[in-house]
Design a protein around this motif. Structure first.
Motif, PDB file in Angstrom:
ATOM      1  N   UNK A  36       0.839  -1.199   0.000  1.00  0.00           N
ATOM      2  CA  UNK A  36       0.000   0.000   0.000  1.00  0.00           C
ATOM      3  C   UNK A  36       0.876   1.251   0.000  1.00  0.00           C
ATOM      4  N   UNK A  37       0.609   2.146  -0.927  1.00  0.00           N
ATOM      5  CA  UNK A  37       1.252   3.463  -0.965  1.00  0.00           C
ATOM      6  C   UNK A  37       0.301   4.475  -0.324  1.00  0.00           C
ATOM      7  N   UNK A  38       0.819   5.580   0.191  1.00  0.00           N
ATOM      8  CA  UNK A  38      -0.060   6.582   0.808  1.00  0.00           C
ATOM      9  C   UNK A  38      -1.220   7.018  -0.094  1.00  0.00           C
ATOM     10  N   UNK A  39      -0.997   7.117  -1.403  1.00  0.00           N
ATOM     11  CA  UNK A  39      -2.073   7.524  -2.309  1.00  0.00           C
ATOM     12  C   UNK A  39      -3.183   6.482  -2.422  1.00  0.00           C
ATOM     13  N   UNK A  40      -2.925   5.246  -1.976  1.00  0.00           N
ATOM     14  CA  UNK A  40      -3.943   4.188  -1.986  1.00  0.00           C
ATOM     15  C   UNK A  40      -4.876   4.281  -0.786  1.00  0.00           C
ATOM     16  N   UNK A  41      -4.491   5.053   0.216  1.00  0.00           N
ATOM     17  CA  UNK A  41      -5.220   5.091   1.482  1.00  0.00           C
ATOM     18  C   UNK A  41      -6.325   6.141   1.428  1.00  0.00           C
ATOM     19  N   UNK A  42      -7.566   5.685   1.654  1.00  0.00           N
ATOM     20  CA  UNK A  42      -8.711   6.602   1.680  1.00  0.00           C
ATOM     21  C   UNK A  42      -8.796   7.305   3.029  1.00  0.00           C
ATOM     22  N   UNK A  43      -8.584   6.553   4.118  1.00  0.00           N
ATOM     23  CA  UNK A  43      -8.607   7.130   5.458  1.00  0.00           C
ATOM     24  C   UNK A  43      -8.075   6.118   6.455  1.00  0.00           C
ATOM     25  N   UNK A  44      -7.749   6.630   7.639  1.00  0.00           N
ATOM     26  CA  UNK A  44      -7.234   5.792   8.718  1.00  0.00           C
ATOM     27  C   UNK A  44      -7.939   6.201  10.010  1.00  0.00           C
ATOM     28  N   UNK A  45      -8.437   5.208  10.726  1.00  0.00           N
ATOM     29  CA  UNK A  45      -8.994   5.444  12.055  1.00  0.00           C
ATOM     30  C   UNK A  45      -8.090   4.713  13.048  1.00  0.00           C
ATOM     31  N   UNK A  46      -7.641   5.439  14.052  1.00  0.00           N
ATOM     32  CA  UNK A  46      -6.787   4.859  15.079  1.00  0.00           C
ATOM     33  C   UNK A  46      -7.513   4.971  16.410  1.00  0.00           C
ATOM     34  N   UNK A  47      -7.585   3.846  17.107  1.00  0.00           N
ATOM     35  CA  UNK A  47      -8.169   3.883  18.445  1.00  0.00           C
ATOM     36  C   UNK A  47      -7.121   3.444  19.455  1.00  0.00           C
ATOM     37  N   UNK A  48      -7.276   3.950  20.664  1.00  0.00           N
ATOM     38  CA  UNK A  48      -6.416   3.533  21.755  1.00  0.00           C
ATOM     39  C   UNK A  48      -7.298   3.147  22.931  1.00  0.00           C
ATOM     40  N   UNK A  58      -2.467   9.635  15.647  1.00  0.00           N
ATOM     41  CA  UNK A  58      -2.685  10.106  14.273  1.00  0.00           C
ATOM     42  C   UNK A  58      -1.526  10.994  13.814  1.00  0.00           C
ATOM     43  N   UNK A  59      -0.985  11.768  14.730  1.00  0.00           N
ATOM     44  CA  UNK A  59       0.147  12.632  14.385  1.00  0.00           C
ATOM     45  C   UNK A  59       1.332  11.792  13.923  1.00  0.00           C
ATOM     46  N   UNK A  60       1.536  10.628  14.537  1.00  0.00           N
ATOM     47  CA  UNK A  60       2.635   9.741  14.155  1.00  0.00           C
ATOM     48  C   UNK A  60       2.469   9.260  12.718  1.00  0.00           C
ATOM     49  N   UNK A  61       1.245   8.952  12.318  1.00  0.00           N
ATOM     50  CA  UNK A  61       0.993   8.499  10.937  1.00  0.00           C
ATOM     51  C   UNK A  61       1.206   9.652   9.965  1.00  0.00           C
ATOM     52  N   UNK A  62       0.691  10.824  10.299  1.00  0.00           N
ATOM     53  CA  UNK A  62       0.843  11.978   9.403  1.00  0.00           C
ATOM     54  C   UNK A  62       2.300  12.391   9.221  1.00  0.00           C
ATOM     55  N   UNK A  63       3.169  12.005  10.153  1.00  0.00           N
ATOM     56  CA  UNK A  63       4.585  12.341  10.062  1.00  0.00           C
ATOM     57  C   UNK A  63       5.363  11.384   9.148  1.00  0.00           C
ATOM     58  N   UNK A  68       1.203  12.869   4.884  1.00  0.00           N
ATOM     59  CA  UNK A  68       0.691  14.103   5.488  1.00  0.00           C
ATOM     60  C   UNK A  68      -0.693  14.513   4.983  1.00  0.00           C
ATOM     61  N   UNK A  69      -1.139  14.019   3.811  1.00  0.00           N
ATOM     62  CA  UNK A  69      -2.468  14.377   3.302  1.00  0.00           C
ATOM     63  C   UNK A  69      -3.499  13.277   3.516  1.00  0.00           C
ATOM     64  N   UNK A  70      -3.099  12.152   4.095  1.00  0.00           N
ATOM     65  CA  UNK A  70      -4.042  11.062   4.365  1.00  0.00           C
ATOM     66  C   UNK A  70      -4.932  11.468   5.543  1.00  0.00           C
ATOM     67  N   UNK A  71      -6.261  11.378   5.389  1.00  0.00           N
ATOM     68  CA  UNK A  71      -7.145  11.698   6.511  1.00  0.00           C
ATOM     69  C   UNK A  71      -6.991  10.662   7.627  1.00  0.00           C
ATOM     70  N   UNK A  72      -6.622  11.131   8.813  1.00  0.00           N
ATOM     71  CA  UNK A  72      -6.395  10.248   9.954  1.00  0.00           C
ATOM     72  C   UNK A  72      -7.159  10.806  11.150  1.00  0.00           C
TER      73      UNK A  72
END
Length: 121
Positions: A36-48, A58-63, A68-72
């Motif tokens: 998977x490349x970042x452009x393949x990702x529609x969105x990411x939901x992270x739960x803790x 989410x900040x860790x993923x955007x970094x 950086x443009x993937x909705x998280x």
């Protein structure tokens, strides 16, 4: 077609460095194992789990490079008694032609106990 890729990991201590390291490791492994490349990702939901409060995963993923443009978005899991503590879960929604049964879900650290049926030996 959009498919969901699941992943989970745990940390031993709730601090920003542990959250960032574990989250990035999990997201990278999920992307690598599923090509998977970042452009393949529609969105990411992270739960803790509610015992993680030191930082936003989410900040860790955007970094990550190119992410950086993937909705998280972050949220907390339900506070269920005897659930796995200090757990970070990722649901990555990706555009892929891979069949549902061929998606590789990633479970690291103590999270391997969540879905042993999906953990590759």
């Amino acid at each position: 077609m959009i498919r969901g890729i699941r992943g989970a990991t745990t940390i031993t201590v709730d601090n920003a460095e542990a959250v960032f390291t574990a989250t990035q490791q999990l997201a990278i492994e999920m992307a690598l194992q599923n090509d998977i490349a970042p452009d393949d990702v529609a969105s990411v939901i992270i739960s803790t789990t509610p015992d993680i409060t030191s930082s936003f995963p989410a900040k860790a993923v955007r970094m990550l490079d190119g992410w950086n443009y993937v909705p998280v978005m972050c949220t907390h899991e339900m506070n269920v008694s005897e659930s796995l503590p200090k757990c970070i879960r990722i649901m990555m929604h990706v555009n892929t032609d891979v069949n549902q049964q061929d998606v590789v879900h990633i479970y690291l650290n103590d999270a391997v106990t969540l879905r042993p049926d999906l953990v590759k030996k």
